[in-house]
Write an enzyme that holds these catalytic residues in place. Sequence first.
Site, mmCIF file in Angstrom:
data_model
loop_
_atom_site.group_PDB
_atom_site.id
_atom_site.type_symbol
_atom_site.label_atom_id
_atom_site.label_comp_id
_atom_site.label_asym_id
_atom_site.label_seq_id
_atom_site.Cartn_x
_atom_site.Cartn_y
_atom_site.Cartn_z
ATOM 1 N N ASP A 190 0.357 20.422 25.174
ATOM 2 C CA ASP A 190 -0.291 19.669 26.664
ATOM 3 C C ASP A 190 1.201 18.542 27.078
ATOM 4 O OD1 ASP A 190 -0.802 16.898 24.725
ATOM 5 O OD2 ASP A 190 -3.076 17.453 25.380
ATOM 6 N N ASP B 139 -0.629 20.698 39.961
ATOM 7 C CA ASP B 139 -0.445 22.553 39.814
ATOM 8 C C ASP B 139 0.640 22.993 39.678
ATOM 9 O OD1 ASP B 139 -2.957 22.473 40.037
ATOM 10 O OD2 ASP B 139 -3.521 22.716 42.027
ATOM 11 N N ASN C 160 -0.259 13.682 37.829
ATOM 12 C CA ASN C 160 -0.782 13.827 39.209
ATOM 13 C C ASN C 160 -1.402 12.932 39.898
ATOM 14 O OD1 ASN C 160 -1.420 16.223 38.950
ATOM 15 N ND2 ASN C 160 -2.966 15.887 37.252
ATOM 16 N N GLU D 207 -5.108 20.362 30.732
ATOM 17 C CA GLU D 207 -2.764 20.863 30.174
ATOM 18 C C GLU D 207 -2.763 21.190 29.023
ATOM 19 O OE1 GLU D 207 -3.533 16.265 29.542
ATOM 20 O OE2 GLU D 207 -4.582 17.855 31.007
ATOM 21 N N HIS E 65 -2.341 16.378 42.999
ATOM 22 C CA HIS E 65 -3.162 17.589 42.505
ATOM 23 C C HIS E 65 -2.123 19.023 42.702
ATOM 24 C CE1 HIS E 65 -6.464 15.358 40.685
ATOM 25 N NE2 HIS E 65 -6.143 14.588 41.565
#
Length: 332
Positions: free
Chosen positions: A202, A219, A210, A245, A215
């Site tokens: 991860d 992405d 973020n 993630e 955000h």
Amino acid sequence: MHAARDFRIRTYMLLGVSSAPVLLAFSIYDVIRGQYLFGGIIAAFALAIAANTAYIHRTGRVKIPFAVMNVVGLLTLAWGIQFVGHAAALWAYPLAIVNCFVSERRRARIMMAAGMLLLIPLVLLEAPMDHGVRFALTYPLTCWFSDLAVSILEKLQHQLNEFAIRDPLTGAYNRRCFDFRLDEAIEQSRRDLGAVSLISFDIDHFKAINDQFGHDAGDDVLVHLVRTVRARLRKVDALFRMGGEEFMVLCRGTTPQQAQHLAEALRREVMECRPRPDLPVTISLGVVQYDDRLGRAEGLRRVDQNLYAAKQTGRNTVWPPAESAESELPAA
């Protein structure tokens, strides 16, 4: 491929259930009219479809390939046009439609071309001119529209299947697909087709990304990460987004050492290939080789433990380290 095959099998069953009684009724009608041979052939054709449908229902497999039945049907129609009358050519329309829905696309097109080359000249010779011209125009159109309809349906089914097994943001496979693919890989490993290794990873400090960049930037990081990892994987490997993630790589035919080297290569690749200059991204990775003696659940638990250990040792690292890979793998 599998989705298209399942679509054709289900369609074959539906058409079999609906067409066999209709064909039997027409065969009885032909016998009553005195066309015993033609009626008998139609009845045999209907019984073959019914038997094939029953076999598919029991086993999920086709007993008599439709290509065989299609060839028999075309030859029967050619015989019927010559010896029963040009009205027998009307059976060419449902046969063409069924051929498109049941056969693989390339094979269906070959059979349609064969049908046009065989039947159109016969109808033009045996039928009145206006009937022959109508058949020569409408039969190819029926074949073409049927092929177009099935091609569109198969494309839509493929898209729906992709939506069901892929994460919409990154395009990586989803958790549902992972469960299926892992079971499939385990079965293959039991047949001595190669060991199965799992790499769980991860993004380090993803919440901070973020919070600091927004955000949308988060992405972008996920999409860039998937693109970077995919470029480094082999064709037999598969990448899955397990949630948030967190990701998983399923490696087939991979030794513990190979999985360790791959994980380390992924770590370096992600660290070096930033989505943008001001946005550093690192990942932590846990590696484990599946051991059938421990089972599926324990293998997943241990790869999660190794990912947690990688984070506890400072992140941006692989656990277990390459030199201790064998000692950290599941033991009997």
